[in-house]
Write a protein that holds these residues in place. Structure first.
Motif, PDB file in Angstrom:
ATOM      1  N   THR A  10       1.011  -1.205   0.013  1.00  0.00           N
ATOM      2  CA  THR A  10      -0.058  -0.521   0.443  1.00  0.00           C
ATOM      3  C   THR A  10       0.586   1.282   0.089  1.00  0.00           C
ATOM      4  N   PHE A  11       1.342   1.680   0.511  1.00  0.00           N
ATOM      5  CA  PHE A  11       2.479   2.291   1.084  1.00  0.00           C
ATOM      6  C   PHE A  11       3.405   2.568  -0.342  1.00  0.00           C
ATOM      7  N   LYS A  12       3.748   1.520  -0.851  1.00  0.00           N
ATOM      8  CA  LYS A  12       4.532   1.281  -2.137  1.00  0.00           C
ATOM      9  C   LYS A  12       3.935   1.810  -3.171  1.00  0.00           C
ATOM     10  N   ASN A  13       2.761   1.996  -3.666  1.00  0.00           N
ATOM     11  CA  ASN A  13       2.237   1.757  -4.475  1.00  0.00           C
ATOM     12  C   ASN A  13       0.902   3.265  -4.045  1.00  0.00           C
ATOM     13  N   ARG A  14       1.097   4.507  -3.435  1.00  0.00           N
ATOM     14  CA  ARG A  14       0.572   5.211  -2.938  1.00  0.00           C
ATOM     15  C   ARG A  14       0.713   6.795  -3.866  1.00  0.00           C
ATOM     16  N   ASN A  15       0.206   8.243  -3.907  1.00  0.00           N
ATOM     17  CA  ASN A  15       0.587   8.857  -5.138  1.00  0.00           C
ATOM     18  C   ASN A  15       1.131   9.590  -4.178  1.00  0.00           C
ATOM     19  N   ASN A  16       2.243  10.567  -4.917  1.00  0.00           N
ATOM     20  CA  ASN A  16       3.176  10.409  -4.382  1.00  0.00           C
ATOM     21  C   ASN A  16       2.905  12.212  -5.050  1.00  0.00           C
ATOM     22  N   ASN A  17       1.661  12.748  -5.960  1.00  0.00           N
ATOM     23  CA  ASN A  17       1.248  13.736  -5.806  1.00  0.00           C
ATOM     24  C   ASN A  17      -0.304  14.596  -4.688  1.00  0.00           C
ATOM     25  N   ASN A  18       0.057  14.384  -3.481  1.00  0.00           N
ATOM     26  CA  ASN A  18      -0.869  14.554  -2.142  1.00  0.00           C
ATOM     27  C   ASN A  18      -2.222  14.481  -2.505  1.00  0.00           C
ATOM     28  N   GLU A  19      -3.019  13.573  -4.012  1.00  0.00           N
ATOM     29  CA  GLU A  19      -3.807  13.955  -4.264  1.00  0.00           C
ATOM     30  C   GLU A  19      -4.976  12.376  -3.315  1.00  0.00           C
ATOM     31  N   ASP A  20      -5.785  13.469  -2.460  1.00  0.00           N
ATOM     32  CA  ASP A  20      -6.653  12.111  -1.883  1.00  0.00           C
ATOM     33  C   ASP A  20      -7.651  11.561  -2.256  1.00  0.00           C
ATOM     34  N   ARG A  21      -7.951  10.340  -2.141  1.00  0.00           N
ATOM     35  CA  ARG A  21      -8.685   9.390  -2.970  1.00  0.00           C
ATOM     36  C   ARG A  21     -10.001   9.778  -2.659  1.00  0.00           C
ATOM     37  N   ASP A  22     -11.100   9.480  -3.116  1.00  0.00           N
ATOM     38  CA  ASP A  22     -12.543  10.238  -3.354  1.00  0.00           C
ATOM     39  C   ASP A  22     -12.549   8.182  -1.584  1.00  0.00           C
ATOM     40  N   LEU A  23     -13.423   9.097  -0.955  1.00  0.00           N
ATOM     41  CA  LEU A  23     -13.261   8.198  -0.006  1.00  0.00           C
ATOM     42  C   LEU A  23     -14.189   6.839  -0.144  1.00  0.00           C
ATOM     43  N   PHE A  24     -16.070   7.115  -1.184  1.00  0.00           N
ATOM     44  CA  PHE A  24     -16.307   6.728  -1.264  1.00  0.00           C
ATOM     45  C   PHE A  24     -16.456   5.184  -2.804  1.00  0.00           C
ATOM     46  N   GLN A  25     -15.024   5.418  -3.601  1.00  0.00           N
ATOM     47  CA  GLN A  25     -14.244   4.455  -4.389  1.00  0.00           C
ATOM     48  C   GLN A  25     -14.422   3.510  -4.212  1.00  0.00           C
ATOM     49  N   ALA A  26     -14.514   2.834  -4.566  1.00  0.00           N
ATOM     50  CA  ALA A  26     -14.963   1.234  -4.047  1.00  0.00           C
ATOM     51  C   ALA A  26     -12.904   0.606  -3.918  1.00  0.00           C
ATOM     52  N   THR A  27     -12.849  -0.137  -3.596  1.00  0.00           N
ATOM     53  CA  THR A  27     -11.553  -1.456  -3.318  1.00  0.00           C
ATOM     54  C   THR A  27     -12.163  -2.548  -3.882  1.00  0.00           C
ATOM     55  N   GLU A  28     -11.416  -3.263  -4.656  1.00  0.00           N
ATOM     56  CA  GLU A  28     -11.094  -4.889  -4.831  1.00  0.00           C
ATOM     57  C   GLU A  28     -10.078  -5.139  -4.128  1.00  0.00           C
ATOM     58  N   SER A  29     -10.259  -6.432  -3.547  1.00  0.00           N
ATOM     59  CA  SER A  29      -9.419  -7.581  -2.996  1.00  0.00           C
ATOM     60  C   SER A  29      -9.893  -8.333  -3.171  1.00  0.00           C
ATOM     61  N   THR A  30      -8.734  -9.879  -3.582  1.00  0.00           N
ATOM     62  CA  THR A  30      -8.947 -10.919  -3.925  1.00  0.00           C
ATOM     63  C   THR A  30      -7.985 -11.726  -3.187  1.00  0.00           C
ATOM     64  N   TYR A  31      -9.441 -12.698  -2.405  1.00  0.00           N
ATOM     65  CA  TYR A  31      -8.151 -14.358  -1.511  1.00  0.00           C
ATOM     66  C   TYR A  31      -8.895 -15.428  -1.852  1.00  0.00           C
ATOM     67  N   SER A  32      -7.861 -16.088  -1.603  1.00  0.00           N
ATOM     68  CA  SER A  32      -7.937 -17.284  -2.320  1.00  0.00           C
ATOM     69  C   SER A  32      -7.999 -18.377  -0.658  1.00  0.00           C
ATOM     70  N   VAL A  33      -9.195 -19.019  -0.910  1.00  0.00           N
ATOM     71  CA  VAL A  33      -9.575 -19.979   0.323  1.00  0.00           C
ATOM     72  C   VAL A  33      -9.475 -21.665  -0.244  1.00  0.00           C
ATOM     73  N   LEU A  34      -8.007 -21.777   1.299  1.00  0.00           N
ATOM     74  CA  LEU A  34      -7.910 -23.338   1.025  1.00  0.00           C
ATOM     75  C   LEU A  34      -8.946 -23.678   2.152  1.00  0.00           C
ATOM     76  N   PHE A  35      -8.380 -25.402   2.138  1.00  0.00           N
ATOM     77  CA  PHE A  35      -9.289 -26.525   2.565  1.00  0.00           C
ATOM     78  C   PHE A  35      -9.707 -26.093   4.075  1.00  0.00           C
ATOM     79  N   ASP A  36      -8.284 -25.872   5.194  1.00  0.00           N
ATOM     80  CA  ASP A  36      -8.641 -25.099   6.499  1.00  0.00           C
ATOM     81  C   ASP A  36      -9.548 -24.480   6.928  1.00  0.00           C
ATOM     82  N   ASP A  37      -9.977 -23.545   5.810  1.00  0.00           N
ATOM     83  CA  ASP A  37     -11.313 -22.261   5.452  1.00  0.00           C
ATOM     84  C   ASP A  37     -13.064 -22.770   5.397  1.00  0.00           C
ATOM     85  N   LEU A  38     -12.428 -23.458   5.468  1.00  0.00           N
ATOM     86  CA  LEU A  38     -14.405 -24.284   4.815  1.00  0.00           C
ATOM     87  C   LEU A  38     -14.781 -25.579   5.943  1.00  0.00           C
TER      88      LEU A  38
END
Length: 104
Positions: free
Chosen positions: A39-67
Motif C-alpha cells: 500500500t505504501f509502495k503504491n501510494r500517490n506522490n502528488n498529495n491527491e486524496d482518494r475519494d472515500l466512496f470509491q470501490a476497493t477490490e480485494s482478492t483472496y484464496s480460500v484453502l481447505f482449512d477455511d471451509l
C-alpha cells in the motif's frame, strides 16, 4: 543417522502442512505485512486524496482449512478475510494522509 520413515509418509505430512499453512501461529500477522508494504509502495506522490466512496477490490484464496463440512467458509475465516479487506481499504484510502502527516 538414517530415517526409517518412508518417503510416501513424509510427502503426505508435507502436503498436509501446506494445506493448513494459514492456521499456523502468526500466519495472520505475516500475511498482513506485505499488504501494508504494498500500500505504501503504491501510494500517490502528488498529495491527491482518494475519494472515500470509491470501490476497493480485494482478492483472496480460500484453502481447505477455511471451509466447513458443507464447503462454506468458516465464520472465523470470514472475519480474517474481512479484516484484511478492511485494512486494505483503510490503507488505500488514507495512505497519502498517513505518509504526509506523520505523528510527532
Amino acid at each position: 543417522m538414517a530415517s526409517n520413515v518412508p518417503i510416501i509418509i513424509k510427502s503426505f505430512f508435507f502436503i498436509l502442512i501446506l494445506l493448513n499453512i494459514k492456521s499456523f501461529p502468526l500466519a495472520y500477522h505475516i500475511r498482513t505485512v506485505p499488504l501494508i508494504l504494498e500500500t505504501f509502495k503504491n501510494r500517490n506522490n502528488n498529495n491527491e486524496d482518494r475519494d472515500l466512496f470509491q470501490a476497493t477490490e480485494s482478492t483472496y484464496s480460500v484453502l481447505f482449512d477455511d471451509l466447513d463440512t458443507n464447503r462454506h467458509m468458516n465464520n472465523s475465516s470470514y472475519n480474517k478475510v474481512l479484516d484484511h479487506a478492511r485494512g486494505h481499504f483503510f490503507a488505500a484510502s488514507f495512505a497519502n494522509y498517513m505518509w504526509n502527516h506523520k505523528l510527532s
